[in-house]
Design an enzyme around this catalytic site. Sequence first.
Site, PDB file in Angstrom:
ATOM      1  N   PHE A  66     -12.291  -7.033  13.579  1.00 24.16           N
ATOM      2  CA  PHE A  66     -11.162  -7.489  12.777  1.00 24.16           C
ATOM      3  C   PHE A  66     -10.780  -6.418  11.741  1.00 24.16           C
ATOM      4  O   PHE A  66     -11.626  -5.931  11.002  1.00 24.16           O
ATOM      5  CB  PHE A  66     -11.518  -8.799  12.063  1.00 24.16           C
ATOM      6  CG  PHE A  66     -10.427  -9.302  11.156  1.00 24.16           C
ATOM      7  CD1 PHE A  66      -9.220  -9.743  11.673  1.00 24.16           C
ATOM      8  CD2 PHE A  66     -10.608  -9.317   9.771  1.00 24.16           C
ATOM      9  CE1 PHE A  66      -8.206 -10.200  10.831  1.00 24.16           C
ATOM     10  CE2 PHE A  66      -9.610  -9.770   8.929  1.00 24.16           C
ATOM     11  CZ  PHE A  66      -8.407 -10.205   9.456  1.00 24.16           C
ATOM     12  N   GLN A  67      -9.524  -6.047  11.740  1.00 21.70           N
ATOM     13  CA  GLN A  67      -8.958  -5.037  10.842  1.00 21.70           C
ATOM     14  C   GLN A  67      -9.650  -3.677  10.962  1.00 21.70           C
ATOM     15  O   GLN A  67      -9.708  -2.908  10.009  1.00 21.70           O
ATOM     16  CB  GLN A  67      -8.960  -5.520   9.389  1.00 21.70           C
ATOM     17  CG  GLN A  67      -7.961  -6.657   9.155  1.00 21.70           C
ATOM     18  CD  GLN A  67      -7.700  -6.947   7.696  1.00 21.70           C
ATOM     19  OE1 GLN A  67      -8.546  -6.696   6.836  1.00 21.70           O
ATOM     20  NE2 GLN A  67      -6.535  -7.504   7.403  1.00 21.70           N
ATOM     21  N   MET A  86      24.367   8.658   3.134  1.00 25.05           N
ATOM     22  CA  MET A  86      24.274   9.955   3.793  1.00 25.05           C
ATOM     23  C   MET A  86      24.515   9.825   5.290  1.00 25.05           C
ATOM     24  O   MET A  86      25.190  10.666   5.905  1.00 25.05           O
ATOM     25  CB  MET A  86      22.917  10.599   3.518  1.00 25.05           C
ATOM     26  CG  MET A  86      22.814  12.034   4.003  1.00 25.05           C
ATOM     27  SD  MET A  86      24.025  13.127   3.213  1.00 25.05           S
ATOM     28  CE  MET A  86      23.176  13.511   1.682  1.00 25.05           C
ATOM     29  N   GLU A  91       0.822  -1.215   0.000  1.00 29.92           N
ATOM     30  CA  GLU A  91       0.000   0.000   0.000  1.00 29.92           C
ATOM     31  C   GLU A  91       0.860   1.272   0.000  1.00 29.92           C
ATOM     32  O   GLU A  91       0.474   2.285  -0.581  1.00 29.92           O
ATOM     33  CB  GLU A  91      -0.931   0.004   1.213  1.00 29.92           C
ATOM     34  CG  GLU A  91      -2.035  -1.050   1.158  1.00 29.92           C
ATOM     35  CD  GLU A  91      -1.620  -2.383   1.773  1.00 29.92           C
ATOM     36  OE1 GLU A  91      -2.483  -3.272   1.910  1.00 29.92           O
ATOM     37  OE2 GLU A  91      -0.423  -2.531   2.127  1.00 29.92           O
ATOM     38  N   LYS A 114     -18.145  -0.409   5.319  1.00 27.98           N
ATOM     39  CA  LYS A 114     -18.571  -1.448   4.379  1.00 27.98           C
ATOM     40  C   LYS A 114     -20.076  -1.369   4.096  1.00 27.98           C
ATOM     41  O   LYS A 114     -20.511  -1.586   2.959  1.00 27.98           O
ATOM     42  CB  LYS A 114     -18.193  -2.826   4.909  1.00 27.98           C
ATOM     43  CG  LYS A 114     -18.149  -3.893   3.829  1.00 27.98           C
ATOM     44  CD  LYS A 114     -17.420  -5.140   4.298  1.00 27.98           C
ATOM     45  CE  LYS A 114     -17.276  -6.136   3.161  1.00 27.98           C
ATOM     46  NZ  LYS A 114     -16.543  -7.363   3.582  1.00 27.98           N
TER      47      LYS A 114
END
Length: 577
Positions: A129-130, A492, A67, A179
């Site tokens: 969940f999630q 760096m 993602e 949802k």
Amino acid sequence: MELQTVTQTKTSKATKTHMAGSEAVVHCLLAEGVETVYGYPGGAIMPVYDEFYKYQDQLQHILTRHEQGATHAAQGYARISGKVGVAIATSGPGATNLITGIADAMIDSTPMVCITGQVGAHLLGTDAFQETDIIGISTPVTKWNYQITKASEIPEIFAKAFYIAQSGRPGPVLIDITKNAQFESFDFAYEKCSAIRSYHPVPQCDPNALQEAADLINNAKKPFIVWGQGVILGKAEEELKTMVEKTGVPAAWTILGASAIPTAHPLNVGMVGMHGNYAPNILTNECDVLIAIGMRFDDRVTGDLNTYAKQAKIIHFEIDPAEINKNVPVDVAVLGDAKTTLSELIPLLQPNEHTAWRQRFTELQAVEQEKVIQNDLFPTKEGLTMGEVMLAINKESEGKAAIVSDVGQHQMIACRYAEFNETRSNITSGGLGTMGFALPAAIGAKMAAPEREVIAVIGDGGYQMTIQELGTIFQNRTPVKIVVLNNEFLGMVRQWQQLFFEKRYASTEMTNPDFVSIAKGYHIEADRVTKREELHEAVRDMIQFEGPYFLEVCVEKEDNVFPMIPSGASVSDIRLE
């Protein structure tokens, strides 16, 4: 259903059609002119993905491998095109994986709309969940965010989101959709947003401020312009060029401002900042009028604020009032869009040459040329330098390529030595400094501008943070060119350890895999360069190749990037070695 049945203007009545919220999301995107979406599916966003499947002839979805890659690809798409980039993910970890890219877009003023799925409204707050409070998490790094819990909210919220993302000072917006809202049906109608009460994205320009600015510039003996990305975002490149040429004022750029004026322009005196050019940094503290255009006085540009341009009158052209006097007190603030304010300023300016003042830049440029640039671009040592790789890229691309860089030594070298002949040619992570940005951003940039050569220049450290996006390149056959400058160090950080921590190289040396074999495992043409005599031919082969191409260049392990302003030091303390 055809797009025209669901779009409307302010002067026409919207057509209403009954549809599910998930389908409404697709129609909102199409109404806003979105052609490409980057994302990763999951349970809480699956209804929308089902609609993507049905509308794939109208809306291209690019499956990234992470993602975070979706957000960076959307950023690259936006940065090269000026359009809004779009990324989409599911709830929970899918949503939180977007945060780094959103934060990067926020500080770099990149227009982006991110869409996340969410558990059903009845489950909010139950630790389902999630389930993650992505609204709370993203609030500090978004220009605006909103959680949709009813399908009927979708059209209005999407219209506002796209308007906010691209108006005024651009930035990222996040829409979280439960949802149940994706499944619910409602009478859909879409109207683009053109105004929001109490939101004024472009402040009114004060004619008195313009006249004050013009008077200071006209009477200055040593005026100096520093421009930033605001010029590019405001599409004010021609206005800036006209102003510079009329007044004869030397002009330097911040990293994100690079390419607004061609590199070779005689009044383009280089880059300011920690690893910027010697002359513009030194002369910041000698000018009598400093004209800042579309830049925010970042600490990497100013160094020690207590010593920054104290001798100068400062004029700040800026679209965001919050930036005025935030870091540097200014004498004249000119609020407004850069294209408008510069257009109104130019007639007030008197022609000038500033020959003696410009000669000071020339003298200091010669010092940097001898002590730094010559060694970077035409080294006498055996090992390859990053600078000569950029020189080869300039030659073989004729300075027409868009350069997408990550963060680190290679980024500073790319910004310093890339030849930019076209605007929106320097795509990099500026304010946040996000390793892993370049590879997915290059994918988005190439998809947005397929006619342009897009070359990702990346260090071996940052490359491995999003190396999985080679899968996205392979699946879509995106003809992006990838150059990894491999010094087997986090370069760096290692440079700082050498200069300020007595060469204690703690956790910066890298044992790297066979990058060429990995690229070939993704069916991407690949090559490795270890010798100077191989370099130009290898770069030429890469650029002439029609598909995606990976080139690893093994460079000196312990080269440093100079000039350098030590952290917290004055711009006058810039070091050449």
